[in-house]
Design a protein around this motif. Sequence first.
Motif, PDB file in Angstrom:
ATOM      1  N   ALA A  24       0.754  -1.330   0.140  1.00 39.09           N
ATOM      2  CA  ALA A  24      -0.081  -0.097   0.101  1.00 39.09           C
ATOM      3  C   ALA A  24       0.957   1.220   0.010  1.00 39.09           C
ATOM      4  N   HIS A  25       0.216   2.567  -0.300  1.00 39.75           N
ATOM      5  CA  HIS A  25       0.927   3.618  -0.472  1.00 39.75           C
ATOM      6  C   HIS A  25       0.131   4.799   0.356  1.00 39.75           C
ATOM      7  N   PRO A  26       0.796   5.510   1.066  1.00 42.64           N
ATOM      8  CA  PRO A  26      -0.208   6.503   1.858  1.00 42.64           C
ATOM      9  C   PRO A  26      -0.551   7.483   1.030  1.00 42.64           C
ATOM     10  N   VAL A  27      -1.893   7.844   1.225  1.00 38.63           N
ATOM     11  CA  VAL A  27      -2.180   9.109   0.615  1.00 38.63           C
ATOM     12  C   VAL A  27      -1.924  10.305   1.498  1.00 38.63           C
ATOM     13  N   VAL A  28      -1.433  11.101   0.796  1.00 39.41           N
ATOM     14  CA  VAL A  28      -0.977  12.262   1.639  1.00 39.41           C
ATOM     15  C   VAL A  28      -1.466  13.450   1.287  1.00 39.41           C
ATOM     16  N   GLU A  29      -1.911  14.445   2.021  1.00 38.04           N
ATOM     17  CA  GLU A  29      -2.374  15.877   1.817  1.00 38.04           C
ATOM     18  C   GLU A  29      -1.125  16.979   1.754  1.00 38.04           C
ATOM     19  N   PRO A  30      -0.980  17.199   0.506  1.00 41.97           N
ATOM     20  CA  PRO A  30       0.335  18.024   0.104  1.00 41.97           C
ATOM     21  C   PRO A  30       0.245  19.395   1.062  1.00 41.97           C
ATOM     22  N   ALA A  31      -0.764  19.900   1.432  1.00 42.85           N
ATOM     23  CA  ALA A  31      -1.054  21.147   2.275  1.00 42.85           C
ATOM     24  C   ALA A  31      -0.401  21.058   3.659  1.00 42.85           C
ATOM     25  N   THR A  32      -0.653  19.720   4.174  1.00 40.63           N
ATOM     26  CA  THR A  32      -0.398  19.781   5.693  1.00 40.63           C
ATOM     27  C   THR A  32       0.684  18.516   5.963  1.00 40.63           C
ATOM     28  N   GLY A  33       0.711  17.590   4.861  1.00 40.44           N
ATOM     29  CA  GLY A  33       1.669  16.280   5.181  1.00 40.44           C
ATOM     30  C   GLY A  33       0.726  15.202   5.867  1.00 40.44           C
ATOM     31  N   GLY A  34      -0.693  15.732   6.255  1.00 39.80           N
ATOM     32  CA  GLY A  34      -1.298  14.569   6.921  1.00 39.80           C
ATOM     33  C   GLY A  34      -1.632  13.455   5.880  1.00 39.80           C
ATOM     34  N   ALA A 307       1.155  43.510  -9.677  1.00 37.92           N
ATOM     35  CA  ALA A 307       0.133  43.826  -8.547  1.00 37.92           C
ATOM     36  C   ALA A 307      -0.919  42.636  -8.378  1.00 37.92           C
ATOM     37  N   LYS A 308      -1.311  42.171  -9.311  1.00 36.55           N
ATOM     38  CA  LYS A 308      -2.031  40.961  -9.341  1.00 36.55           C
ATOM     39  C   LYS A 308      -1.711  39.868  -8.681  1.00 36.55           C
ATOM     40  N   ALA A 309      -0.161  39.425  -8.870  1.00 36.06           N
ATOM     41  CA  ALA A 309       0.383  38.366  -8.165  1.00 36.06           C
ATOM     42  C   ALA A 309       0.406  38.696  -6.781  1.00 36.06           C
ATOM     43  N   GLU A 310       0.764  39.844  -6.667  1.00 31.38           N
ATOM     44  CA  GLU A 310       0.970  40.251  -4.806  1.00 31.38           C
ATOM     45  C   GLU A 310      -0.346  39.954  -4.184  1.00 31.38           C
ATOM     46  N   ALA A 311      -1.414  40.257  -5.034  1.00 28.63           N
ATOM     47  CA  ALA A 311      -2.793  40.177  -4.209  1.00 28.63           C
ATOM     48  C   ALA A 311      -3.382  38.716  -4.008  1.00 28.63           C
ATOM     49  N   LEU A 312      -2.741  37.776  -4.534  1.00 32.46           N
ATOM     50  CA  LEU A 312      -3.061  36.305  -4.667  1.00 32.46           C
ATOM     51  C   LEU A 312      -2.741  35.788  -3.468  1.00 32.46           C
ATOM     52  N   PRO A 313      -3.615  35.371  -2.552  1.00 32.70           N
ATOM     53  CA  PRO A 313      -3.415  34.689  -1.098  1.00 32.70           C
ATOM     54  C   PRO A 313      -2.775  33.040  -1.532  1.00 32.70           C
ATOM     55  N   VAL A 314      -1.762  32.770  -0.712  1.00 32.80           N
ATOM     56  CA  VAL A 314      -1.386  31.242  -0.604  1.00 32.80           C
ATOM     57  C   VAL A 314      -1.618  30.638   0.529  1.00 32.80           C
ATOM     58  N   GLY A 315      -2.189  29.292   0.295  1.00 33.72           N
ATOM     59  CA  GLY A 315      -2.470  28.533   1.684  1.00 33.72           C
ATOM     60  C   GLY A 315      -2.992  27.160   1.505  1.00 33.72           C
ATOM     61  N   ASP A 316      -3.770  26.655   2.339  1.00 36.03           N
ATOM     62  CA  ASP A 316      -4.336  25.439   2.253  1.00 36.03           C
ATOM     63  C   ASP A 316      -5.714  25.366   1.801  1.00 36.03           C
ATOM     64  N   ARG A 319      -9.043  24.588   3.930  1.00 40.92           N
ATOM     65  CA  ARG A 319      -9.568  25.120   5.175  1.00 40.92           C
ATOM     66  C   ARG A 319      -9.501  26.721   5.037  1.00 40.92           C
ATOM     67  N   GLU A 320      -8.869  27.277   3.919  1.00 38.88           N
ATOM     68  CA  GLU A 320      -9.293  28.780   3.908  1.00 38.88           C
ATOM     69  C   GLU A 320      -9.449  29.185   2.505  1.00 38.88           C
ATOM     70  N   GLU A 321      -9.964  30.183   2.066  1.00 39.21           N
ATOM     71  CA  GLU A 321     -10.225  30.752   0.774  1.00 39.21           C
ATOM     72  C   GLU A 321      -8.717  31.471   0.210  1.00 39.21           C
ATOM     73  N   VAL A 322      -8.222  30.519  -0.724  1.00 39.34           N
ATOM     74  CA  VAL A 322      -6.927  30.954  -1.302  1.00 39.34           C
ATOM     75  C   VAL A 322      -7.126  31.038  -2.788  1.00 39.34           C
ATOM     76  N   ALA A 323      -6.128  31.650  -3.390  1.00 34.12           N
ATOM     77  CA  ALA A 323      -6.071  31.453  -4.738  1.00 34.12           C
ATOM     78  C   ALA A 323      -5.089  30.652  -5.288  1.00 34.12           C
ATOM     79  N   LEU A 324      -3.991  30.247  -4.493  1.00 31.89           N
ATOM     80  CA  LEU A 324      -2.905  29.218  -4.908  1.00 31.89           C
ATOM     81  C   LEU A 324      -2.792  28.238  -3.528  1.00 31.89           C
ATOM     82  N   GLY A 325      -2.846  27.020  -4.151  1.00 28.78           N
ATOM     83  CA  GLY A 325      -2.736  26.045  -3.084  1.00 28.78           C
ATOM     84  C   GLY A 325      -1.240  25.697  -2.802  1.00 28.78           C
ATOM     85  N   PRO A 326      -1.097  24.271  -2.464  1.00 26.00           N
ATOM     86  CA  PRO A 326       0.340  23.610  -2.042  1.00 26.00           C
ATOM     87  C   PRO A 326       0.703  23.164  -3.621  1.00 26.00           C
ATOM     88  N   LEU A 327       2.202  23.202  -3.570  1.00 18.38           N
ATOM     89  CA  LEU A 327       2.616  22.399  -4.741  1.00 18.38           C
ATOM     90  C   LEU A 327       2.728  20.997  -4.469  1.00 18.38           C
TER      91      LEU A 327
END
Length: 484
Positions: A24-34, A307-316, A319-327
């Motif tokens: 088996a292979h673990p299914v991992v959440e990239p935002a948290t590592g969970g 300016a558009k790039a600076e305004a784009l929030p990064v996160g999970d 759990r939150e409203e973001v424009a960019l998630g994790p790699l």
Amino acid sequence: MALLDSEVWGKKLFGDGWRDSAAAHPVVEPATGGRLGSVGVATPEDVRRAAARAAEAQRAWAATSPQRRAAVLRRAGRLFTEHAAEIEDWLVREAGSVRAKAAFETQLAVGECFECAGLPTHPQGEVLTSEEARWSFARRRPAGVVSVIAPFNFPLILGLRSVAPALALGNAVLLKPDPRTAVSGGVVIARVFEEAGLPAGVLHLLPGDGEVGRAVVEAPEVRVVSFTGSTPVGRAIGEQAGRLLKRAHLELGGNNALVVLPGADVHKAASAGAFGSYLHQGQICMTTGRHIVHESLLEEYTAVLAAKAEALPVGDPAREEVALGPLIDRRQLERVHRIVTESVAAGAKVAAGGEIAGAGYRATVLTGLTTDMPAWREEIFGPVAPVIGFSTLEEAARIVEDCEYGLSVGILGDVGTAMKLADRIESGKVHINDQTVADEPNAPFGGVGASGTGSRFGGAAANIDAFTETQWLTVRPEIGDHPF
């Protein structure tokens, strides 16, 4: 019961129903590592058994009436609709998708199934003229067993766009998703078609590593390999398939250009450019990787884009409203940052971003580039927008073409000028007054050069060509006379 209840698929493989896997292979959440669960992992021996069973099941499936095959595809489309929220949750948590991207991908899956439901009843050949007293036909027959190898970035649709037409046209399928997204790119597809009434043995889910990838290409029952992924791996699969005299449909990388012509609306152009570069953290083969802007607009365009790039929030995104998630993982995150820092060391300037943000990367704009810098030459697969200027249409064409890839090009501005530029560009797709990322189930999809072997997906013509063989069939009213 939920469609994706882990009691059904956890640590299991799919073929004749679900069965326990040896590993088996673990299914991992990239935002948290969970850890989200464990998915079954195939071995080369699992692949050999699955290929033999698929070849057996394929004969009966190909003989199934067109309307019954079409009904399975239609039911699959309805199931994607009914379980959209559950599927989107997995795309968010397992693939790091923001909510809007997950919804878009799920809706593409619905459209893919309904589009492919028309394939079983589509004309499957043509009547030919003949110098002999006979009827002569070219007819399309199922290829047999098709192996589908899919990537992590749009895991659902980039697997389904080969699985659905291959099944609709009477083939059996071995599906190998990327192990990092084996649920949203594999389990989802298997469960949907299981519930849609696909006969046992026709579709097999075989997550695994490169050894499993080699096995799904080498299995003697496999006649067609459909691969979406990186150019280096695609080259290796193409070589392997060529040695074995198998067809390989390869949809590979891209370093796609967006050309902003003089007189273009700068704010709309920068909005298009930001979408093209930052959707799904830039982890798309069609991502806008090169912004080529007329010198009269270069300074303003760069400032608006930054300016558009600076305004784009990064996160999970779970759990939150973001424009960019994790790699997708730490290795890819560090690769993106290395390309940026090496380019800055070579003289490029950061107009926005350029920083790791937890499991993600801030939307980045680079200026002051030369065309030999890593951020310009390489497919970054991250949220980085390199910007360079041009003075003449001839120069713009040269810059676009000075690239080994040929997947997608966007041209923004005057349509007449854009048409002249489009005629000079070798690319699988050209979008005038749009950015580089686009996909529709009925449209041909593919690239040239290092981007792959041409349009092998999308629309009836491409799908029928990809997943069937042409057979010459003749019929005489009676046995003919022969000189021997």
